[in-house]
Design a protein around this motif. Structure first.
Motif, short mmCIF file in Angstrom:
data_model
loop_
_atom_site.label_atom_id
_atom_site.label_comp_id
_atom_site.label_asym_id
_atom_site.label_seq_id
_atom_site.Cartn_x
_atom_site.Cartn_y
_atom_site.Cartn_z
N MET A 250 0.82 -1.20 0.00
CA MET A 250 0.00 0.00 0.00
C MET A 250 0.86 1.26 0.00
SD MET A 250 -3.25 -0.69 -0.10
CE MET A 250 -4.02 0.77 0.59
N PHE A 251 2.03 1.17 0.59
CA PHE A 251 2.95 2.31 0.62
C PHE A 251 3.47 2.64 -0.78
CE2 PHE A 251 7.47 3.57 0.81
CZ PHE A 251 7.34 4.80 1.42
N VAL A 252 3.68 1.61 -1.59
CA VAL A 252 4.26 1.78 -2.92
C VAL A 252 3.34 2.56 -3.85
CG1 VAL A 252 4.98 0.53 -5.00
CG2 VAL A 252 5.71 -0.26 -2.75
N VAL A 253 2.03 2.32 -3.77
CA VAL A 253 1.08 2.87 -4.74
C VAL A 253 1.13 4.40 -4.81
CG1 VAL A 253 -1.37 3.09 -5.33
CG2 VAL A 253 -0.45 0.86 -4.62
N PRO A 254 0.92 5.13 -3.72
CA PRO A 254 0.95 6.59 -3.83
C PRO A 254 2.34 7.15 -4.14
CG PRO A 254 0.71 5.93 -1.53
CD PRO A 254 0.55 4.70 -2.36
N VAL A 255 3.39 6.48 -3.70
CA VAL A 255 4.74 6.96 -3.99
C VAL A 255 5.02 6.88 -5.49
CG1 VAL A 255 7.21 6.55 -3.66
CG2 VAL A 255 5.65 6.39 -1.71
N GLY B 259 3.27 9.68 -12.22
CA GLY B 259 1.92 10.08 -12.62
C GLY B 259 0.95 9.00 -12.21
N ALA B 260 -0.27 9.39 -11.87
CA ALA B 260 -1.22 8.46 -11.28
C ALA B 260 -1.52 7.26 -12.19
CB ALA B 260 -2.52 9.20 -10.93
N LYS B 261 -2.02 7.52 -13.38
CA LYS B 261 -2.42 6.43 -14.27
C LYS B 261 -1.22 5.66 -14.79
CE LYS B 261 -5.64 5.51 -18.06
NZ LYS B 261 -6.59 6.13 -19.01
N GLU B 262 -0.18 6.39 -15.18
CA GLU B 262 1.02 5.75 -15.73
C GLU B 262 1.66 4.82 -14.70
OE1 GLU B 262 0.27 8.87 -15.94
OE2 GLU B 262 0.08 9.22 -18.11
N SER B 263 1.60 5.19 -13.43
CA SER B 263 2.26 4.39 -12.40
C SER B 263 1.64 3.01 -12.25
CB SER B 263 2.19 5.12 -11.05
OG SER B 263 0.86 5.17 -10.56
N THR B 264 0.34 2.89 -12.56
CA THR B 264 -0.30 1.58 -12.41
C THR B 264 0.31 0.56 -13.36
OG1 THR B 264 -2.05 2.16 -14.01
CG2 THR B 264 -2.47 2.65 -11.69
N ILE C 281 -7.03 11.71 -7.91
CA ILE C 281 -7.97 11.83 -6.80
C ILE C 281 -8.63 10.47 -6.52
CG2 ILE C 281 -10.14 12.87 -6.03
CD1 ILE C 281 -9.30 15.38 -7.60
N LEU C 282 -9.05 9.79 -7.59
CA LEU C 282 -9.68 8.48 -7.43
C LEU C 282 -8.69 7.50 -6.81
CD1 LEU C 282 -12.05 6.56 -7.86
CD2 LEU C 282 -11.22 6.16 -10.19
N LEU C 283 -7.44 7.53 -7.26
CA LEU C 283 -6.43 6.64 -6.71
C LEU C 283 -6.22 6.94 -5.23
CD1 LEU C 283 -4.22 4.51 -7.02
CD2 LEU C 283 -2.69 6.31 -7.83
N PHE D 220 -11.94 -3.87 -8.98
CA PHE D 220 -11.91 -2.44 -9.26
C PHE D 220 -10.66 -1.79 -8.70
CE2 PHE D 220 -12.84 2.00 -8.38
CZ PHE D 220 -13.40 2.43 -9.58
N THR D 221 -10.37 -2.06 -7.43
CA THR D 221 -9.23 -1.39 -6.78
C THR D 221 -7.89 -1.88 -7.31
OG1 THR D 221 -9.39 -2.99 -4.94
CG2 THR D 221 -10.47 -0.86 -4.65
N THR D 222 -7.83 -3.14 -7.72
CA THR D 222 -6.55 -3.63 -8.25
C THR D 222 -6.27 -3.04 -9.62
OG1 THR D 222 -5.17 -5.58 -8.57
CG2 THR D 222 -7.40 -5.73 -9.41
N MET D 223 -7.31 -2.76 -10.41
CA MET D 223 -7.10 -2.15 -11.72
C MET D 223 -6.81 -0.66 -11.60
SD MET D 223 -6.91 -3.00 -14.91
CE MET D 223 -6.51 -2.00 -16.35
N ILE D 224 -7.52 0.02 -10.73
CA ILE D 224 -7.34 1.45 -10.57
C ILE D 224 -5.99 1.78 -9.95
CG2 ILE D 224 -8.09 3.46 -9.21
CD1 ILE D 224 -9.70 3.09 -11.72
N GLY D 225 -5.59 1.01 -8.93
CA GLY D 225 -4.36 1.40 -8.26
C GLY D 225 -3.53 0.28 -7.70
N ASN D 226 -3.73 -0.96 -8.18
CA ASN D 226 -3.01 -2.11 -7.61
C ASN D 226 -3.11 -2.09 -6.08
OD1 ASN D 226 -1.72 -3.16 -10.15
ND2 ASN D 226 -0.81 -1.13 -10.14
N ALA D 227 -4.34 -1.80 -5.59
CA ALA D 227 -4.53 -1.57 -4.17
C ALA D 227 -5.65 -2.43 -3.58
CB ALA D 227 -4.83 -0.09 -3.91
#
Length: 258
Positions: free
Chosen positions: A43-48, A54-59, A114-116, A155-162
């Motif tokens: 969970m720490f990795v996702v926002p970093v 960039g939000a979408k590119e990072s996924t 914001i969604l992420l 949904f959450t795994t596709m949006i943010g691997n979360a």
């Protein structure tokens, strides 16, 4: 000399400064450690990564790295997995992934950030609830709860691997033993993450040949994280560690709003 030139040109294309490279290496280490049993680091990795790439590119940058670590987790815990359980989650999880693909394709990068952030913070809330509840008996384990967990997980795994917190609560509801829990979760995330790859390549365009080569360059760090995770997972006091993860993830997620 040519190899040095190629290496320099390859890594320079990502336009990361020294500080960002440090964060990337730390996150690669955390990915390996999280799959080796130090839960919460994912969970720490996702926002970093969202702040760096960039939000979408990072996924798409994170996804192959997760798959590399998932493969190790499956190899290590395969004999403990309950694969029949995953069949019950299949349709709901796939539906969640497709909903996330549609949503992610309809919004701009700022809205995606914001969604992420919301997804990550909700994951943190689930983690806090999990930490503070007194018993798992209150957690339902019926068909509706399972379908909801699969939908939210997809949904959450596709949006943010979360999807970690959501699926952890679901597997907890089934009263799986520790190794069964880890093995089943390992297979779930490996299969779902592989399923997501074509959509990142063809629809979101967040995985390219260059990003994949970048992922491969992180493999030694990921494997080091796996090794360290196995060694130190039993040495870290559980409660202080999880409090630290919850605080740092929350702060990193809040940063995505600004």
């Amino acid at each position: 000399m040519d190899n040095e030139l190629f290496t320099t040109e390859f890594f320079s294309q990502f336009n990361l400064d020294t500080g960002q490279w440090v964060w990337v290496l730390v996150c690669a280490l955390c990915i390996g450690m999280s799959k080796a049993g130090i839960s919460g680091l994912g969970m720490f990795v996702v926002p970093v990564f969202a702040s760096v790439f960039g939000a979408k590119e990072s996924t798409g940058v994170i996804l192959p790295m997760l798959i590399m670590a998932d493969i190790f987790a499956v190899i290590y815990y395969n004999r403990h997995a309950n694969l029949k359980l995953l069949k019950k989650l299949f349709l709901a999880t796939v539906a969640g992934v497709f909903i996330a693909i549609w949503v992610g394709d309809m919004i701009n990068d700022q809205q995606f950030r914001i969604l992420l952030a919301v997804v990550v913070i909700l994951g943190v809330i689930i983690m806090i609830w999990h930490e503070t509840k007194k018993s798992s008996d209150a957690i339902p384990d019926n068909w509706f709860f399972g379908s909801t967990a699969g939908l939210l997980g997809g949904f959450t795994t596709m949006i943010g691997n979360a999807a970690g917190p959501v699926m952890s609560i679901y597997f907890l509801a089934l009263h799986l033993k520790k190794n069964n829990f880890i093995g089943t979760a390992a297979w779930f995330f490996l299969l779902v993450n592989i399923f997501k790859v074509p959509f990142h390549v063809t629809i979101w365009h967040t995985i390219t040949w260059n990003t994949f080569l970048f992922n491969l360059s992180m493999l030694p760090i990921i494997l080091l994280g796996v090794f360290l995770g196995i060694k130190i997972v039993k040495l870290i006091p559980e409660k202080p560690y999880r409090i630290f993860i919850i605080v740092t993830v929350t702060l990193a997620a809040l940063k995505l709003f600004f």
